[in-house]
Design a protein around this motif. Sequence first.
Motif, PDB file in Angstrom:
ATOM      1  N   ARG A  91      83.307  50.774  51.197  1.00 10.81           N
ATOM      2  CA  ARG A  91      83.192  49.987  52.444  1.00 10.81           C
ATOM      3  C   ARG A  91      83.843  50.738  53.606  1.00 10.81           C
ATOM      4  O   ARG A  91      83.296  50.787  54.707  1.00 10.81           O
ATOM      5  N   ALA A  94      81.668  53.705  54.646  1.00 14.07           N
ATOM      6  CA  ALA A  94      80.478  53.252  55.357  1.00 14.07           C
ATOM      7  C   ALA A  94      80.837  52.772  56.766  1.00 14.07           C
ATOM      8  O   ALA A  94      80.127  53.065  57.732  1.00 14.07           O
ATOM      9  N   GLU A  99      77.600  59.143  56.021  1.00 11.39           N
ATOM     10  CA  GLU A  99      76.254  58.982  55.473  1.00 11.39           C
ATOM     11  C   GLU A  99      76.213  59.305  53.990  1.00 11.39           C
ATOM     12  O   GLU A  99      75.308  58.869  53.287  1.00 11.39           O
ATOM     13  N   SER A 100      77.186  60.103  53.527  1.00 11.71           N
ATOM     14  CA  SER A 100      77.219  60.493  52.120  1.00 11.71           C
ATOM     15  C   SER A 100      78.646  60.410  51.607  1.00 11.71           C
ATOM     16  O   SER A 100      79.603  60.551  52.364  1.00 11.71           O
ATOM     17  N   GLY A 117      76.696  50.892  45.289  1.00 13.04           N
ATOM     18  CA  GLY A 117      75.369  50.816  45.891  1.00 13.04           C
ATOM     19  C   GLY A 117      75.109  49.500  46.587  1.00 13.04           C
ATOM     20  O   GLY A 117      74.401  49.453  47.597  1.00 13.04           O
ATOM     21  N   SER A 118      75.702  48.427  46.087  1.00 16.06           N
ATOM     22  CA  SER A 118      75.446  47.125  46.697  1.00 16.06           C
ATOM     23  C   SER A 118      76.267  46.902  47.971  1.00 16.06           C
ATOM     24  O   SER A 118      75.792  46.271  48.902  1.00 16.06           O
ATOM     25  N   ALA A 120      77.444  49.337  49.992  1.00 22.39           N
ATOM     26  CA  ALA A 120      77.082  50.341  50.996  1.00 22.39           C
ATOM     27  C   ALA A 120      75.742  50.952  50.635  1.00 22.39           C
ATOM     28  O   ALA A 120      75.657  52.103  50.203  1.00 22.39           O
ATOM     29  N   PRO A 121      74.647  50.193  50.795  1.00 18.59           N
ATOM     30  CA  PRO A 121      73.337  50.675  50.346  1.00 18.59           C
ATOM     31  C   PRO A 121      72.838  51.918  51.089  1.00 18.59           C
ATOM     32  O   PRO A 121      72.059  52.686  50.537  1.00 18.59           O
ATOM     33  N   ARG A 122      73.301  52.161  52.305  1.00 16.66           N
ATOM     34  CA  ARG A 122      72.823  53.327  53.056  1.00 16.66           C
ATOM     35  C   ARG A 122      73.657  54.573  52.782  1.00 16.66           C
ATOM     36  O   ARG A 122      73.328  55.651  53.249  1.00 16.66           O
ATOM     37  N   LEU A 123      74.723  54.413  52.024  1.00 16.48           N
ATOM     38  CA  LEU A 123      75.608  55.528  51.697  1.00 16.48           C
ATOM     39  C   LEU A 123      74.993  56.330  50.552  1.00 16.48           C
ATOM     40  O   LEU A 123      74.765  55.805  49.467  1.00 16.48           O
ATOM     41  N   ARG A 124      74.684  57.603  50.813  1.00 17.55           N
ATOM     42  CA  ARG A 124      74.118  58.471  49.793  1.00 17.55           C
ATOM     43  C   ARG A 124      75.248  58.970  48.893  1.00 17.55           C
ATOM     44  O   ARG A 124      76.189  59.597  49.361  1.00 17.55           O
TER      45      ARG A 124
END
Length: 172
Positions: A91, A94, A99-100, A117-118, A120-124
Amino acid sequence: MSELYAVRRGRLRDRCAAAGSAASLVSRPANVRYLAGGVPPGAVLLLGPDEDVLICPGTSVPDPGEGRPDDRLRITVLPAPGGDTVVAAARTAAAAGAESLAVEETHLTVARHRALGSVAPRLRLGDLSGAVEQLRIVKDEEEIASLRIAAEITDQALGELLESILVGRTER
């Protein structure tokens, strides 16, 4: 001593940046101690481009024998007992705009990986691939001095043990 930890974190940050990761999350306890100093159980270390954050569980009690964390770290203690430090770190990354995020995949459970993943879904997510362990292979002056002291203590203990062995004494 805090300079030593800052140099170690800088080396890891450089490796992660070269691999294309903006931030990294260290969760294995031995690796967290290597990079941050004395830390409470369950703490994780988030290395970001701008600052490094030590995230500690709300119920953890630092062991005075372990030493203190590096003064250069921002320390965040989770308010709720039972909060997951890894999820809180994701969190934080993000929210900081990363971004990663490189993580120690071999140390994360499947449940924690899903939780990352849940929240921070946009975090690669990427893998640190043993990067901290590779850094730990090369010993710095502080570690070499500690190893020398340990070897001296071991040598002295073995010498005393050999002096106490009597001829004819059985293992019983």
